[in-house]
Design an enzyme around this catalytic site. Structure first.
Site, PDB file in Angstrom:
ATOM      1  N   HIS A  88     -42.157  38.279  63.676  1.00  0.00           N
ATOM      2  CA  HIS A  88     -41.156  37.209  63.788  1.00  0.00           C
ATOM      3  C   HIS A  88     -40.087  37.373  62.712  1.00  0.00           C
ATOM      4  O   HIS A  88     -40.390  37.817  61.610  1.00  0.00           O
ATOM      5  CB  HIS A  88     -41.803  35.832  63.618  1.00  0.00           C
ATOM      6  CG  HIS A  88     -43.000  35.621  64.483  1.00  0.00           C
ATOM      7  ND1 HIS A  88     -42.935  35.601  65.848  1.00  0.00           N
ATOM      8  CD2 HIS A  88     -44.299  35.436  64.171  1.00  0.00           C
ATOM      9  CE1 HIS A  88     -44.145  35.403  66.339  1.00  0.00           C
ATOM     10  NE2 HIS A  88     -44.995  35.300  65.342  1.00  0.00           N
ATOM     11  N   GLU A  91     -46.005  31.727  59.663  1.00  0.00           N
ATOM     12  CA  GLU A  91     -47.110  30.996  60.271  1.00  0.00           C
ATOM     13  C   GLU A  91     -48.401  31.179  59.496  1.00  0.00           C
ATOM     14  O   GLU A  91     -48.485  32.044  58.619  1.00  0.00           O
ATOM     15  CB  GLU A  91     -47.302  31.438  61.726  1.00  0.00           C
ATOM     16  CG  GLU A  91     -47.653  32.900  61.892  1.00  0.00           C
ATOM     17  CD  GLU A  91     -47.561  33.373  63.353  1.00  0.00           C
ATOM     18  OE1 GLU A  91     -46.673  32.907  64.083  1.00  0.00           O
ATOM     19  OE2 GLU A  91     -48.379  34.213  63.733  1.00  0.00           O
ATOM     20  N   HIS A 115     -48.304  41.550  63.276  1.00  0.00           N
ATOM     21  CA  HIS A 115     -49.623  40.928  63.434  1.00  0.00           C
ATOM     22  C   HIS A 115     -50.023  40.812  64.895  1.00  0.00           C
ATOM     23  O   HIS A 115     -49.166  40.876  65.787  1.00  0.00           O
ATOM     24  CB  HIS A 115     -49.620  39.536  62.799  1.00  0.00           C
ATOM     25  CG  HIS A 115     -48.612  38.602  63.413  1.00  0.00           C
ATOM     26  ND1 HIS A 115     -47.298  38.575  63.035  1.00  0.00           N
ATOM     27  CD2 HIS A 115     -48.726  37.669  64.394  1.00  0.00           C
ATOM     28  CE1 HIS A 115     -46.658  37.663  63.737  1.00  0.00           C
ATOM     29  NE2 HIS A 115     -47.504  37.102  64.584  1.00  0.00           N
ATOM     30  N   ARG A 164     -41.893  41.608  70.378  1.00  0.00           N
ATOM     31  CA  ARG A 164     -43.099  42.357  70.729  1.00  0.00           C
ATOM     32  C   ARG A 164     -42.928  43.811  70.289  1.00  0.00           C
ATOM     33  O   ARG A 164     -41.939  44.460  70.607  1.00  0.00           O
ATOM     34  CB  ARG A 164     -43.348  42.257  72.233  1.00  0.00           C
ATOM     35  CG  ARG A 164     -44.744  42.688  72.635  1.00  0.00           C
ATOM     36  CD  ARG A 164     -45.006  42.543  74.128  1.00  0.00           C
ATOM     37  NE  ARG A 164     -44.989  41.153  74.557  1.00  0.00           N
ATOM     38  CZ  ARG A 164     -44.174  40.671  75.489  1.00  0.00           C
ATOM     39  NH1 ARG A 164     -43.298  41.443  76.095  1.00  0.00           N
ATOM     40  NH2 ARG A 164     -44.228  39.402  75.819  1.00  0.00           N
TER      41      ARG A 164
HETATM   42 ZN    ZN Z   1     -47.048  35.192  65.525  1.00  0.00          ZN
END
Ligand code: ZN
Length: 323
Positions: free
Chosen positions: A102, A119, A177, A197
């Site tokens: 991200h 996150e 991740h 992605r």
């Molecule tokens: Zn994520």
């Protein structure tokens, strides 16, 4: 009168999803491919509705409109920002998710008109040999990363970590991740739905199509630092009478604690910031000046910033998060 707002979950059906949200939390999931339950959300791709009290049926966005800074807190309000900053989800990965990354705030704002996404994950359950991807192996370069993405050989560059119930991971924007198969997590993140992605395990659907990779953007935002051995977060544990509080994360975007309550935990909000409570074990009630609201594991609450003193009563374990 302000009160603890129980939020209705929003379910997302995906190919990698499962049915553990029903098995573990008794949630009324739409199918056996339910991958996500957006517990507390105020995003264009999903906005939670209130499940209790006089605001029942209203969206979190409407609650913020009605209550204003009494809901959001002066801290955000005085920055001239009336956007809800966080997104809380349960994720049930029956199969592994794609490898992704991200962007941070500035890149996301310029390229996507969205927030960035830092996150964290709290592992609620994991199959015995469950693994996830946290960053890449030491000394991997952007050039090697690009080659790995384009040739579909990224797997050997990834840093795999064994996962068990109770593990906690903090994933700053820019960290590559992937959640592995057999893992159930609670995720706390910035209010963003922007994902690049990187690798999809060379999977194809029944028509032979693979999912799109976002090579350039992923390379732009990836941060390749040595993370080996530093993947899991321990936190700082404080005993409070019969309760145990673990201060896990305190970052620019959110702070998160896990509280194990044996009898009662007194909490207080003075109007500066809201609390989000995500119950992961047990049951009981949240008491406040105007009465009480019952809870059980799997329930999530938005506590308005101007709530004042409130108390969590009953043997339980919860995630408390705030900005
Ligand atoms: Zn994520």
């Amino acid at each position: 009168m302000l009160y603890p707002l129980k939020m209705n979950p929003i379910y997302k059906e995906v190919i990698w999803g499962g049915k553990r949200l029903k098995e573990v939390f008794g949630k009324e999931i739409p199918s056996c491919n339910t991958g996500e339950s957006w517990e507390i959300a105020c995003h264009e791709n999903g906005t939670s509705l209130v499940a209790n009290g006089e605001l029942k049926g209203k969206s979190l966005k409407e609650v913020i409109y009605i209550y204003g800074k009494n809901a959001l807190g002066t801290k955000i309000w005085e920055e001239g920002n009336n956007k809800f900053p966080l997104l809380v989800k349960f994720i049930d990965a029956s199969d592994k998710l794609s490898v992704q990354v991200h962007p941070e705030d500035e890149y996301a704002r310029i390229h996507e008109g969205d927030f960035g996404k830092t996150e964290m994950w709290i592992v609620l359950d994991a199959k015995p040999d469950a693994k996830l991807v946290y960053g890449v192996k030491p000394k991997v370069t952007k050039k090697e990363l690009e080659k790995g993405i384009k040739e579909g050989t990224l797997e050997k560059l990834l840093n795999f970590v064994d996962v068990k119930k109770g593990d906690v991971f903090f994933i700053p924007a820019g960290t590559i991740h992937a959640i592995g198969a057999g893992i159930l997590i609670a995720e706390i993140q910035q209010n963003s739905d922007t994902t690049y992605r990187v690798y999809d395990w060379n999977r194809v659907d029944d028509k032979g199509n693979s999912r799109e990779l976002h090579v350039k953007k992923a390379l732009d935002v990836s941060v390749l630092s040595d993370v080996v051995g530093k993947e899991k977060l321990k936190g700082r544990i404080v005993k409070e009478g019969k309760n145990i509080r673990n201060y896990l994360v305190s970052c620019k975007y959110f702070s998160t604690e896990i509280i194990e309550i044996n009898t009662e935990s007194k909490e207080s909000l003075n109007g500066e910031k809201f609390n989000l409570l995500i119950f992961i074990e047990g049951e009981g009630r949240i008491t406040y000046k105007g009465g009480y609201v019952p809870f059980k594991k799997g329930d999530s609450f938005f506590i308005p910033a101007k709530m004042g003193d409130y108390s969590i009563v009953g043997q339980s374990k919860l995630i408390k998060t705030y900005i």
